[in-house]
Design a protein around this motif. Structure first.
Motif, PDB file in Angstrom:
ATOM      1  N   LEU A 100      -5.789  13.129  25.541  1.00 12.33           N
ATOM      2  CA  LEU A 100      -5.241  12.513  26.741  1.00 12.33           C
ATOM      3  C   LEU A 100      -4.495  13.516  27.618  1.00 12.33           C
ATOM      4  O   LEU A 100      -4.296  13.270  28.804  1.00 12.33           O
ATOM      5  CB  LEU A 100      -4.304  11.357  26.357  1.00 12.33           C
ATOM      6  N   ARG A 101      -4.098  14.639  27.059  1.00 13.96           N
ATOM      7  CA  ARG A 101      -3.377  15.665  27.826  1.00 13.96           C
ATOM      8  C   ARG A 101      -4.307  16.261  28.872  1.00 13.96           C
ATOM      9  O   ARG A 101      -5.418  16.675  28.581  1.00 13.96           O
ATOM     10  CB  ARG A 101      -2.896  16.778  26.894  1.00 13.96           C
ATOM     11  N   GLY A 102      -3.863  16.258  30.106  1.00 14.34           N
ATOM     12  CA  GLY A 102      -4.632  16.873  31.187  1.00 14.34           C
ATOM     13  C   GLY A 102      -5.873  16.094  31.571  1.00 14.34           C
ATOM     14  O   GLY A 102      -6.742  16.627  32.247  1.00 14.34           O
ATOM     15  N   ALA A 103      -5.972  14.838  31.138  1.00 14.93           N
ATOM     16  CA  ALA A 103      -7.151  14.034  31.448  1.00 14.93           C
ATOM     17  C   ALA A 103      -7.272  13.810  32.948  1.00 14.93           C
ATOM     18  O   ALA A 103      -6.281  13.672  33.640  1.00 14.93           O
ATOM     19  CB  ALA A 103      -7.071  12.689  30.723  1.00 14.93           C
ATOM     20  N   GLU A 104      -8.486  13.811  33.433  1.00 19.26           N
ATOM     21  CA  GLU A 104      -8.772  13.508  34.834  1.00 19.26           C
ATOM     22  C   GLU A 104      -9.759  12.371  34.871  1.00 19.26           C
ATOM     23  O   GLU A 104     -10.865  12.522  34.369  1.00 19.26           O
ATOM     24  CB  GLU A 104      -9.331  14.726  35.562  1.00 19.26           C
ATOM     25  N   PRO A 105      -9.415  11.246  35.411  1.00 16.40           N
ATOM     26  CA  PRO A 105      -8.108  10.893  35.939  1.00 16.40           C
ATOM     27  C   PRO A 105      -7.086  10.810  34.810  1.00 16.40           C
ATOM     28  O   PRO A 105      -7.459  10.715  33.643  1.00 16.40           O
ATOM     29  CB  PRO A 105      -8.326   9.531  36.595  1.00 16.40           C
ATOM     30  N   PRO A 106      -5.808  10.845  35.152  1.00 13.94           N
ATOM     31  CA  PRO A 106      -4.764  10.805  34.112  1.00 13.94           C
ATOM     32  C   PRO A 106      -4.899   9.584  33.207  1.00 13.94           C
ATOM     33  O   PRO A 106      -5.386   8.534  33.622  1.00 13.94           O
ATOM     34  CB  PRO A 106      -3.467  10.735  34.927  1.00 13.94           C
ATOM     35  N   ALA A 107      -4.476   9.765  31.974  1.00 20.68           N
ATOM     36  CA  ALA A 107      -4.537   8.679  30.986  1.00 20.68           C
ATOM     37  C   ALA A 107      -3.713   7.481  31.454  1.00 20.68           C
ATOM     38  O   ALA A 107      -2.628   7.640  31.994  1.00 20.68           O
ATOM     39  CB  ALA A 107      -4.016   9.181  29.646  1.00 20.68           C
ATOM     40  N   THR A 108      -4.251   6.313  31.245  1.00 20.56           N
ATOM     41  CA  THR A 108      -3.558   5.081  31.601  1.00 20.56           C
ATOM     42  C   THR A 108      -2.766   4.572  30.397  1.00 20.56           C
ATOM     43  O   THR A 108      -2.940   5.058  29.274  1.00 20.56           O
ATOM     44  CB  THR A 108      -4.564   3.989  32.015  1.00 20.56           C
ATOM     45  N   ASP A 109      -1.923   3.569  30.628  1.00 27.39           N
ATOM     46  CA  ASP A 109      -1.216   2.926  29.523  1.00 27.39           C
ATOM     47  C   ASP A 109      -2.209   2.356  28.519  1.00 27.39           C
ATOM     48  O   ASP A 109      -1.979   2.396  27.313  1.00 27.39           O
ATOM     49  CB  ASP A 109      -0.307   1.811  30.039  1.00 27.39           C
ATOM     50  N   HIS A 110      -3.320   1.831  29.025  1.00 29.20           N
ATOM     51  CA  HIS A 110      -4.361   1.287  28.146  1.00 29.20           C
ATOM     52  C   HIS A 110      -4.948   2.384  27.252  1.00 29.20           C
ATOM     53  O   HIS A 110      -5.182   2.161  26.064  1.00 29.20           O
ATOM     54  CB  HIS A 110      -5.465   0.623  28.977  1.00 29.20           C
ATOM     55  N   ASP A 111      -5.196   3.565  27.821  1.00 32.65           N
ATOM     56  CA  ASP A 111      -5.730   4.692  27.039  1.00 32.65           C
ATOM     57  C   ASP A 111      -4.774   5.082  25.923  1.00 32.65           C
ATOM     58  O   ASP A 111      -5.196   5.330  24.788  1.00 32.65           O
ATOM     59  CB  ASP A 111      -5.971   5.916  27.932  1.00 32.65           C
ATOM     60  N   VAL A 112      -3.489   5.153  26.257  1.00 34.60           N
ATOM     61  CA  VAL A 112      -2.472   5.541  25.269  1.00 34.60           C
ATOM     62  C   VAL A 112      -2.385   4.480  24.178  1.00 34.60           C
ATOM     63  O   VAL A 112      -2.345   4.803  22.991  1.00 34.60           O
ATOM     64  CB  VAL A 112      -1.101   5.770  25.944  1.00 34.60           C
ATOM     65  N   ARG A 113      -2.394   3.230  24.556  1.00 35.03           N
ATOM     66  CA  ARG A 113      -2.313   2.131  23.578  1.00 35.03           C
ATOM     67  C   ARG A 113      -3.541   2.127  22.669  1.00 35.03           C
ATOM     68  O   ARG A 113      -3.428   1.916  21.467  1.00 35.03           O
ATOM     69  CB  ARG A 113      -2.178   0.798  24.304  1.00 35.03           C
TER      70      ARG A 113
END
Length: 74
Positions: free
Chosen positions: A8-21
Motif C-alpha cells: 500500500l505504500r506509494g500506491a497510485e492512486p493512494p490506498a483507501t480506507d477500504h484497502d487498508v481494512r
C-alpha cells in the motif's frame, strides 16, 4: 505472508480506507487461521482487525516515500 495483501505504500492512486481494512483483515485471518471466526471468537477477531488497520494507517501516514521510488513504480 499472504500473497493477496498488496503493497500500500506509494500506491497510485493512494490506498483507501477500504484497502487498508482489507489488508488488515487478510493479516488477521492469516495469523488466526480463521477465515470466518466462530461467534465465540468474533469480538476479539474484529477488534484485532480494527487495531491492525489503525496501526497500518499510522504507518502509511508516517512513512516518507522517496520521489524517485514513487516515480519508478509507475
Amino acid at each position: 505472508m499472504c500473497r493477496s495483501i498488496k503493497t500500500l505504500r506509494g500506491a497510485e492512486p493512494p490506498a483507501t480506507d477500504h484497502d487498508v481494512r482489507a489488508a488488515a483483515l487478510q493479516f488477521v485471518r492469516k495469523l488466526s487461521g480463521y477465515r470466518a471466526p466462530s461467534n465465540a471468537n468474533r469480538e476479539v477477531f474484529d477488534t484485532a482487525v480494527d487495531e491492525v488497520a489503525l496501526a497500518a494507517e499510522r504507518l502509511l501516514d508516517g512513512l516518507q516515500v522517496r520521489t524517485a521510488f514513487a516515480a519508478s513504480r509507475r
